[in-house]
Design an enzyme around this catalytic site. Structure first.
Site: not given
Ligand code: GLY
Length: 370
Positions: A121, A143, A185, A227, A237, A241, A245, A248, A252, A265
């Site tokens: 966990r 993430k 980025e 960031k 998000e 957040r 994007n 993106h 994407h 990417h």
């Molecule tokens: N790569 C975008 C984020 O971490 O929210």
């Protein structure tokens, strides 16, 4: 050494940015944890270069450390490798006080982070990102996840590391193409929120692309601080957040319709940012001069700014709607209003999006650099 703090109450953590610090991993980790057992999950290529140094440093600091390798490549961000790594943790008798280290690029960070998030966990983990994309984006913000055959990153968790250790010296082992792609980025952070960073990049781009350590430490630290500020304001998000994007949704979709094998990417995001700025300019949200300023910097970085000639705009738009960031059947588009500021819009007409896409198709070379 420059250190940034991601402020998330009890889940806060430092990001250390410096050069030649892999040999200090053990000491730096010792200051954060009382763990005895450590497992390093490393990209196989990275492990050959840096694994020995990291393991030696961990054992010098008194850790019972071992390394396990994952072959390079997005296809290993899979349920199968997730299971194999969990087996390794069990075999190494890792317990709740143990620490996992992710050593490699974004694939390793996401995969190993998700292993850490779920083993017993959740156990502590540390990110040591070795690609530029991972240093300025993937390793910061928690993430984690793996791919499902039906979609990228469909299985995962928000799970914050205890420490992020960024050694800019590792960038010397990247191809120029990967450095340039990862750097988008940093440019993105400049456009969405940080004019001084954008100015600094414009002034120092040659030194950055030549991997001058001092300037790299400065722009990477600043980019991570940006960031960190966004993540601290909106970890899961819900809105702020989403600004990360920028470029993106278009990017994407381009990666998806080209089967993830034509563009890095960052190259797809560079085209996506160019198209988002074109759309914002068409809608009167962004000045022509700011649109051109962004495009100039992307071009100077050696990144593409147009979709491949012959691409069908509606094919791209359909793929944009399939992206998991589309909510309730609506596209959420991050559009710049000037260098240093963006807006999130879900009310843009498809016809406007299609028009901007057509304007950005193949009017110049968009083939990725070797
Ligand atoms: N790569 C975008 C984020 O971490 O929210």
């Amino acid at each position: 050494m420059p250190s940034i703090r991601v402020e998330l109450r009890e889940n806060s953590y430092p990001i250390i940015v410096d050069q030649k610090i892999l040999g200090e991993t053990g000491e730096l980790l010792r200051s954060q944890t009382k763990s005895e057992k450590v497992i390093v999950i490393a990209d196989a290529f990275v492990s050959r270069r840096y694994g020995g140094k990291v393991l030696e440093s961990l054992s010098n600091a008194g850790f019972d450390a071992r390394m396990t390798e994952v072959p390079s490549g997005e296809e290993h961000k899979s349920l199968e490798w997730f299971g194999r790594l969990q087996d390794q943790l069990v075999n190494h008798r890792m317990d709740r006080t143990s620490t996992l280290i992710a050593l490699g690029g974004g694939v390793i960070g996401d995969l190993a982070g998700f292993v850490a998030a779920t083993y017993m966990r959740g156990i502590s983990y540390v990110q040591i990102p070795t690609t530029l994309q991972a240093q300025v984006d993937a390793s910061v913000g928690g993430k984690t996840g793996i791919n499902h055959p039906d979609g990228k990153n469909l299985i995962g968790a928000f799970y914050q590391p205890k420490l992020v250790l960024i050694d800019v010296s590792t960038l010397k082992s990247l191809s120029p193409r990967d450095v340039r792609a990862g750097f988008i980025e940093v440019i993105k952070h400049g456009v969405i929120m940080d004019v001084p960073l954008f100015d600094q990049i414009e002034e120092n781009l040659d030194a950055i692309l030549n991997l001058d350590s001092n300037i790299l430490i400065s722009v990477i630290a600043r980019s991570c601080a940006d960031k960190a500020e966004v993540v601290a304001g909106d970890e899961k998000e819900s809105r702020l957040r989403m600004t990360l994007n920028y470029g993106h949704t278009f990017g994407h979709a381009l990666e998806s319709i080209t089967d993830y094998n034509a563009y890095r990417h960052g190259e797809a995001v560079a085209i996506g940012m160019t198209c988002a700025a074109q759309l914002a300019c068409n809608l009167g949200m962004l000045s022509l001069s700011d649109m051109e300023r962004q495009k100039r910097l992307i071009k100077r970085t050696g990144l593409p700014t147009s979709f491949p000639s012959g691409m069908q705009p509606d094919l791209l738009l359909d793929a944009m709607y399939l992206d998991k960031k589309a909510k309730g059947g609506k596209l959420n588009l991050v559009l710049p209003t000037r260098i240093g500021e963006v807006d999130i819009r879900d009310d843009i007409n498809d016809s406007d999006v299609l028009h901007a896409i057509s304007q950005c198709i193949g009017n110049e070379t968009s083939s990725p650099l070797p």
